[in-house]
Write a protein that holds these residues in place. Structure first.
Motif, PDB file in Angstrom:
ATOM      1  N   UNK A 185       0.849  -1.180   0.000  1.00 10.26           N
ATOM      2  CA  UNK A 185       0.000   0.000   0.000  1.00 10.26           C
ATOM      3  C   UNK A 185       0.888   1.235   0.000  1.00 10.26           C
ATOM      4  N   UNK A 186       0.322   2.410   0.303  1.00  9.79           N
ATOM      5  CA  UNK A 186       1.086   3.655   0.208  1.00  9.79           C
ATOM      6  C   UNK A 186       2.328   3.627   1.085  1.00  9.79           C
ATOM      7  N   UNK A 187       2.193   3.131   2.326  1.00 15.64           N
ATOM      8  CA  UNK A 187       3.340   3.098   3.226  1.00 15.64           C
ATOM      9  C   UNK A 187       4.436   2.191   2.689  1.00 15.64           C
ATOM     10  N   UNK A 188       4.067   1.020   2.208  1.00 14.05           N
ATOM     11  CA  UNK A 188       5.054   0.089   1.686  1.00 14.05           C
ATOM     12  C   UNK A 188       5.736   0.589   0.433  1.00 14.05           C
ATOM     13  N   UNK A 189       4.979   1.250  -0.445  1.00 15.08           N
ATOM     14  CA  UNK A 189       5.559   1.789  -1.670  1.00 15.08           C
ATOM     15  C   UNK A 189       6.540   2.913  -1.358  1.00 15.08           C
ATOM     16  N   UNK A 190       6.201   3.769  -0.389  1.00 20.00           N
ATOM     17  CA  UNK A 190       7.136   4.819   0.024  1.00 20.00           C
ATOM     18  C   UNK A 190       8.392   4.209   0.636  1.00 20.00           C
ATOM     19  N   UNK A 191       8.219   3.158   1.444  1.00 27.74           N
ATOM     20  CA  UNK A 191       9.378   2.491   2.029  1.00 27.74           C
ATOM     21  C   UNK A 191      10.276   1.900   0.947  1.00 27.74           C
ATOM     22  N   UNK A 192       9.683   1.316  -0.088  1.00 32.02           N
ATOM     23  CA  UNK A 192      10.474   0.755  -1.192  1.00 32.02           C
ATOM     24  C   UNK A 192      11.302   1.839  -1.865  1.00 32.02           C
TER      25      UNK A 192
ATOM     26  N   UNK B 266      -8.122   1.383  -9.040  1.00 26.26           N
ATOM     27  CA  UNK B 266      -9.293   0.591  -8.676  1.00 26.26           C
ATOM     28  C   UNK B 266      -9.194   0.179  -7.202  1.00 26.26           C
ATOM     29  N   UNK B 267     -10.350  -0.074  -6.606  1.00 25.69           N
ATOM     30  CA  UNK B 267     -10.384  -0.530  -5.219  1.00 25.69           C
ATOM     31  C   UNK B 267      -9.887  -1.971  -5.120  1.00 25.69           C
ATOM     32  N   UNK B 268      -9.375  -2.323  -3.945  1.00 28.57           N
ATOM     33  CA  UNK B 268      -8.974  -3.700  -3.693  1.00 28.57           C
ATOM     34  C   UNK B 268      -9.269  -4.042  -2.238  1.00 28.57           C
ATOM     35  N   UNK B 269      -9.281  -5.322  -1.958  1.00 31.07           N
ATOM     36  CA  UNK B 269      -9.715  -5.802  -0.652  1.00 31.07           C
ATOM     37  C   UNK B 269      -8.851  -5.272   0.495  1.00 31.07           C
TER      38      UNK B 269
ATOM     39  N   UNK C 211     -10.100   3.025   1.012  1.00 34.45           N
ATOM     40  CA  UNK C 211      -9.931   3.776  -0.236  1.00 34.45           C
ATOM     41  C   UNK C 211     -11.253   4.348  -0.743  1.00 34.45           C
ATOM     42  N   UNK C 212     -12.345   3.888  -0.206  1.00 34.77           N
ATOM     43  CA  UNK C 212     -13.661   4.369  -0.654  1.00 34.77           C
ATOM     44  C   UNK C 212     -14.035   5.700  -0.009  1.00 34.77           C
TER      45      UNK C 212
ATOM     46  N   UNK D  97       3.110  -8.328  -1.307  1.00 35.46           N
ATOM     47  CA  UNK D  97       1.742  -7.819  -1.159  1.00 35.46           C
ATOM     48  C   UNK D  97       0.752  -8.966  -1.275  1.00 35.46           C
ATOM     49  N   UNK D  98      -0.167  -9.037  -0.329  1.00 28.09           N
ATOM     50  CA  UNK D  98      -1.147 -10.117  -0.291  1.00 28.09           C
ATOM     51  C   UNK D  98      -2.132 -10.041  -1.446  1.00 28.09           C
ATOM     52  N   UNK D  99      -2.552  -8.837  -1.822  1.00 27.16           N
ATOM     53  CA  UNK D  99      -3.527  -8.680  -2.911  1.00 27.16           C
ATOM     54  C   UNK D  99      -2.856  -8.810  -4.275  1.00 27.16           C
TER      55      UNK D  99
END
Length: 478
Positions: free
Chosen positions: A13-20, A43-46, A51-52, A34-36
């Motif tokens: 998610x946003x935190x993980x992408x920034x960490x990367x 698009x939305x994801x579980x 995000x909604x 990432x689990x999803x």
């Protein structure tokens, strides 16, 4: 300087992408698990049910992400994000009524959470040494002699020189650490029973002439007398990309509408008819989305005498906030920038690196934490370790609302108050620093004196049952 072969980020998610982005310059390979299965577009994801709802990308978060991914802001705007000035582009209903429209010091980029994450994914995928593996569940940590050596998935063991937990509010990493021999971490909490509910709309191709505004904000009433529960709702009609808006109502401790019929009925009882009228003029694009998981929660790994080595935390996995205040993405991005700064000064990530980072991160997180608690402590429904005594709660409840309105009023009249209030809102300055600034205090005192004399330069308190005034009072304010 390269500090190792592989860094592993748990969560995309946003935190993980920034960490990367923070890790990419310091490790040969960065692996994001990432689990999803991630969508190709916005698009939305579980894994990101929130995000909604509306997401504020505060200025501190904008700058932090821009440091990690130069060009992010331009890409977000090119993808449909809206660069607006709230004091000119938002109709704001405070206790007294509609505020005057005028130029201010704060700008914001409005977009959906799903667009922010899509642009972030695009930026991460440009990094040659970062790989995102989708559909992968992490089941545990591997440890040796007090340090983290990697993670387990159902199919393999992934070795890592540094592991970053970005798995959000429900992160199981703390439980895994306890199972590996570390003590239960102290957890500080305050849950003010915030619930918010949202519905997405497509805006009319030709908005009514009276719609000079792009964003509609309705603050909760401070009135003590009898009134509908909806008068205590915090309401947003929040613009996003694609000529769409998110209608959102939230409250502290009230039951919120779950169906489309209940949503429409509640909208007609808020403090101005403009909110329901706006929805009536738009085409509904979704059902009603409701979220309850909103408590403030800080896992105090920094208080361990010997925290695990080669492990770091970003985002809600360490400190989650009441989403009303829009601090989550910005705090996560700022933590990622802080991590990058510590890596740039380090010679290795074993030894005391993780402990030093936790201590520095504590100071960063303390600013949004105190800001979130400043209001949430005033609600009788609030529960948790940070709940205060009843007399203190009553004092907070009596003071916080009027104090906020007073500062907003002073910001209308005095640019120095406006400037520092914007810094506090955007996590660029603590509330304590603002309230001890001599120039700010002078502005507040002058505003108090002018209020007592009835000598306001900028009008306010326009009738909430009427349309918000279009007049630009910037020249009067100057």
């Amino acid at each position: 300087m390269r500090l190792g072969t592989t860094a592993v980020v748990l969560g995309g998610s946003a935190a993980g992408l920034c960490a990367a982005g923070a890790l990419s310059a310091h490790f040969d390979h960065v692996l994001v698990l990432e689990r999803d299965v991630l969508p190709a577009d916005a698009e939305h994801r579980r894994g990101v049910p929130q995000s909604k709802h509306p997401h504020f990308l505060l200025n501190s978060g904008r700058r932090a992400i821009e440091k990690l991914f130069p060009g992010f802001e331009d890409e977000l705007i090119a993808a449909g994000g809206l660069h607006l000035m709230p004091s000119m582009d938002a109709a704001y209903l405070d206790e007294e009524g509609w505020s005057a429209r005028k130029r201010g010091t704060m700008t914001m980029i409005y977009s959906s959470r799903i667009l922010i994450e899509r642009v972030l994914r695009d930026q991460v995928r440009k990094l040659a040494n970062v790989v995102i593996r989708e559909g992968v569940s992490v089941s545990g940590l591997s440890t040796r002699d007090g340090e983290i050596t990697g993670v387990f998935t159902p199919d393999e063991h992934v070795e890592g020189d540094l592991v970053v937990d970005a798995m959000g509010r429900g992160s199981p990493v703390g439980t895994w650490l306890v199972a590996a021999g570390w003590p239960e971490p102290e957890v500080r909490t305050l849950d003010a029973k915030v619930t918010y509910t949202s519905r997405w709309y497509e805006l009319p191709a030709q908005p009514p002439p009276s719609w000079w505004w792009r964003h509609l904000v309705i603050m909760p009433t401070q009135h003590r007398g009898e009134h509908p529960a909806e008068h205590e709702f915090l309401v947003n009609f929040f613009p996003i990309e694609g000529n769409r808006a998110i209608a959102c109502m939230g409250s502290w401790g009230h039951e919120m509408p779950r169906t489309t019929e209940e949503f429409a009925d509640s909208a007609r009882r808020v403090r101005t008819p403009l909110f329901a009228d706006a929805m009536d003029r738009c085409e509904a694009l979704s059902e009603v989305h409701l979220t309850r998981s909103t408590g403030n929660k800080w896992r105090r790994y920094d208080r361990w005498a010997t925290p695990p080595r080669r492990l770091a935390f970003v985002g809600d996995s360490i400190c989650a906030f009441n989403p009303f205040y829009g601090q989550g993405i910005s705090s996560a991005a700022s933590s990622a920038v802080l991590l990058r700064e510590h890596l740039s000064r380090a010679e290795r990530v074993d030894g005391p690196f993780a402990a030093r980072f936790l201590v520095a991160q504590r100071k960063l997180l303390n600013v949004p934490w105190r800001l979130a608690l400043a209001r949430d402590r005033g609600y009788a429904c609030a529960e948790g370790t940070e709940k205060v005594s009843e007399w203190k709660r009553r004092l907070v409840a009596a003071v916080s609302g009027p104090a906020f309105s007073f500062i907003v009023g002073a910001a209308r009249e005095y640019p120095v108050v406006d400037e520092h209030f914007a810094k506090v809102f955007n996590l660029d300055e603590s509330l304590g620093d603002m309230m001890t600034n001599p120039r700010v205090l002078a502005g507040l005192l002058r505003y108090r004196c002018r209020t007592a004399l009835g000598r306001h330069r900028v009008p306010f308190g326009f009738d909430p049952l009427a349309e918000p005034p279009v007049t630009d009072y910037s020249a009067v304010a100057r």
